[in-house]
Scaffold this motif. Structure first.
Motif, PDB file in Angstrom:
ATOM      1  N   LEU A 254     -24.511  22.976 -12.901  1.00  0.00           N
ATOM      2  CA  LEU A 254     -23.989  22.244 -14.062  1.00  0.00           C
ATOM      3  C   LEU A 254     -24.842  21.016 -14.375  1.00  0.00           C
ATOM      4  O   LEU A 254     -24.981  20.638 -15.538  1.00  0.00           O
ATOM      5  CB  LEU A 254     -22.532  21.851 -13.844  1.00  0.00           C
ATOM      6  N   THR A 255     -25.434  20.422 -13.366  1.00  0.00           N
ATOM      7  CA  THR A 255     -26.304  19.267 -13.584  1.00  0.00           C
ATOM      8  C   THR A 255     -27.666  19.706 -14.116  1.00  0.00           C
ATOM      9  O   THR A 255     -28.159  19.166 -15.106  1.00  0.00           O
ATOM     10  CB  THR A 255     -26.491  18.468 -12.269  1.00  0.00           C
ATOM     11  N   ASN A 256     -28.266  20.707 -13.471  1.00  0.00           N
ATOM     12  CA  ASN A 256     -29.617  21.127 -13.836  1.00  0.00           C
ATOM     13  C   ASN A 256     -29.665  22.032 -15.059  1.00  0.00           C
ATOM     14  O   ASN A 256     -30.539  21.877 -15.905  1.00  0.00           O
ATOM     15  CB  ASN A 256     -30.307  21.821 -12.660  1.00  0.00           C
ATOM     16  N   VAL A 257     -28.756  22.982 -15.147  1.00  0.00           N
ATOM     17  CA  VAL A 257     -28.759  23.923 -16.273  1.00  0.00           C
ATOM     18  C   VAL A 257     -27.970  23.355 -17.456  1.00  0.00           C
ATOM     19  O   VAL A 257     -28.428  23.372 -18.590  1.00  0.00           O
ATOM     20  CB  VAL A 257     -28.189  25.307 -15.855  1.00  0.00           C
ATOM     21  N   GLY A 258     -26.775  22.841 -17.178  1.00  0.00           N
ATOM     22  CA  GLY A 258     -25.923  22.334 -18.250  1.00  0.00           C
ATOM     23  C   GLY A 258     -26.233  20.909 -18.665  1.00  0.00           C
ATOM     24  O   GLY A 258     -25.794  20.463 -19.716  1.00  0.00           O
ATOM     25  N   LYS A 259     -26.963  20.168 -17.819  1.00  0.00           N
ATOM     26  CA  LYS A 259     -27.289  18.755 -18.081  1.00  0.00           C
ATOM     27  C   LYS A 259     -26.023  17.903 -18.181  1.00  0.00           C
ATOM     28  O   LYS A 259     -25.935  16.993 -18.989  1.00  0.00           O
ATOM     29  CB  LYS A 259     -28.142  18.588 -19.343  1.00  0.00           C
ATOM     30  N   TRP A 260     -25.028  18.223 -17.337  1.00  0.00           N
ATOM     31  CA  TRP A 260     -23.763  17.507 -17.332  1.00  0.00           C
ATOM     32  C   TRP A 260     -23.659  16.630 -16.098  1.00  0.00           C
ATOM     33  O   TRP A 260     -24.233  16.911 -15.058  1.00  0.00           O
ATOM     34  CB  TRP A 260     -22.585  18.484 -17.333  1.00  0.00           C
TER      35      TRP A 260
ATOM     36  N   PHE B 170     -19.482  33.823  -9.364  1.00  0.00           N
ATOM     37  CA  PHE B 170     -19.934  33.583 -10.730  1.00  0.00           C
ATOM     38  C   PHE B 170     -21.459  33.476 -10.732  1.00  0.00           C
ATOM     39  O   PHE B 170     -22.079  33.293  -9.681  1.00  0.00           O
ATOM     40  CB  PHE B 170     -19.317  32.298 -11.286  1.00  0.00           C
ATOM     41  N   ASP B 171     -22.049  33.589 -11.903  1.00  0.00           N
ATOM     42  CA  ASP B 171     -23.493  33.441 -12.052  1.00  0.00           C
ATOM     43  C   ASP B 171     -23.780  31.972 -12.344  1.00  0.00           C
ATOM     44  O   ASP B 171     -23.430  31.478 -13.417  1.00  0.00           O
ATOM     45  CB  ASP B 171     -23.990  34.326 -13.194  1.00  0.00           C
ATOM     46  N   PRO B 172     -24.414  31.259 -11.416  1.00  0.00           N
ATOM     47  CA  PRO B 172     -24.667  29.831 -11.620  1.00  0.00           C
ATOM     48  C   PRO B 172     -25.464  29.537 -12.896  1.00  0.00           C
ATOM     49  O   PRO B 172     -25.260  28.512 -13.529  1.00  0.00           O
ATOM     50  CB  PRO B 172     -25.461  29.411 -10.381  1.00  0.00           C
ATOM     51  N   LEU B 173     -26.348  30.452 -13.281  1.00  0.00           N
ATOM     52  CA  LEU B 173     -27.185  30.206 -14.460  1.00  0.00           C
ATOM     53  C   LEU B 173     -26.413  30.315 -15.772  1.00  0.00           C
ATOM     54  O   LEU B 173     -26.798  29.716 -16.770  1.00  0.00           O
ATOM     55  CB  LEU B 173     -28.390  31.147 -14.465  1.00  0.00           C
ATOM     56  N   THR B 174     -25.324  31.073 -15.770  1.00  0.00           N
ATOM     57  CA  THR B 174     -24.539  31.212 -17.006  1.00  0.00           C
ATOM     58  C   THR B 174     -23.242  30.405 -16.970  1.00  0.00           C
ATOM     59  O   THR B 174     -22.496  30.402 -17.944  1.00  0.00           O
ATOM     60  CB  THR B 174     -24.207  32.692 -17.292  1.00  0.00           C
ATOM     61  N   LEU B 175     -22.967  29.727 -15.858  1.00  0.00           N
ATOM     62  CA  LEU B 175     -21.718  28.971 -15.724  1.00  0.00           C
ATOM     63  C   LEU B 175     -21.515  27.947 -16.844  1.00  0.00           C
ATOM     64  O   LEU B 175     -20.431  27.904 -17.441  1.00  0.00           O
ATOM     65  CB  LEU B 175     -21.627  28.312 -14.347  1.00  0.00           C
ATOM     66  N   PRO B 176     -22.523  27.140 -17.198  1.00  0.00           N
ATOM     67  CA  PRO B 176     -22.300  26.187 -18.297  1.00  0.00           C
ATOM     68  C   PRO B 176     -21.924  26.876 -19.610  1.00  0.00           C
ATOM     69  O   PRO B 176     -21.041  26.401 -20.329  1.00  0.00           O
ATOM     70  CB  PRO B 176     -23.646  25.459 -18.420  1.00  0.00           C
ATOM     71  N   GLN B 177     -22.544  28.011 -19.894  1.00  0.00           N
ATOM     72  CA  GLN B 177     -22.223  28.754 -21.124  1.00  0.00           C
ATOM     73  C   GLN B 177     -20.788  29.281 -21.082  1.00  0.00           C
ATOM     74  O   GLN B 177     -20.076  29.244 -22.083  1.00  0.00           O
ATOM     75  CB  GLN B 177     -23.174  29.940 -21.301  1.00  0.00           C
TER      76      GLN B 177
END
Length: 118
Positions: free
Chosen positions: A16-22, A102-109
């Motif tokens: 969520l920090t690296n992919v989602g920038k949250w 869950f798929d960490p890469l698609t979690l933010p989406q």
């Protein structure tokens, strides 16, 4: 992110920090999650269903009963995603359910989709 499993918390924080920038705040229990939610007023809460002490559904009910917190979208995370269970969680006030693993890469989406009602 509220989960009693340290590894799940860490994976969520990284993706969520690296992919989602949250910005991500971590809690290890329902009690800690409620306390941090009151202090931090998060935009969204990811909440594990099965935790010792106060489980996810109970924590969700406490969030919905609190005037300060009841508007925050809550997404439950669980390995149990039978239709009747998902229906029960939405009746309790969850914005949606994300299945584990869950798929960490698609979690933010996935989170954005559930929060936006898509």
């Amino acid at each position: 992110m509220v989960d009693d499993d340290q590894n799940i918390r860490r994976i969520c924080q990284v993706c969520l920090t690296n992919v989602g920038k949250w910005q991500v705040i971590l809690a290890a229990s329902g009690y800690e999650g409620l306390e941090l939610a009151r202090k931090e007023a998060p935009d969204v809460i990811l909440l594990d269903v099965m935790m010792p002490g106060m489980d996810g559904p109970t924590t969700l009910l406490k969030l919905r009963e609190d005037e300060q917190l009841k508007h925050i979208p809550v997404i439950l995370m669980t390995a149990k995603v039978q239709p009747q269970e998902v229906e029960q969680y939405t009746r309790l006030g969850a914005s949606g359910v994300i299945s584990k693993p869950f798929d960490p890469l698609t979690l933010p989406q996935e989170i954005k989709k559930l929060v936006n009602g898509a």
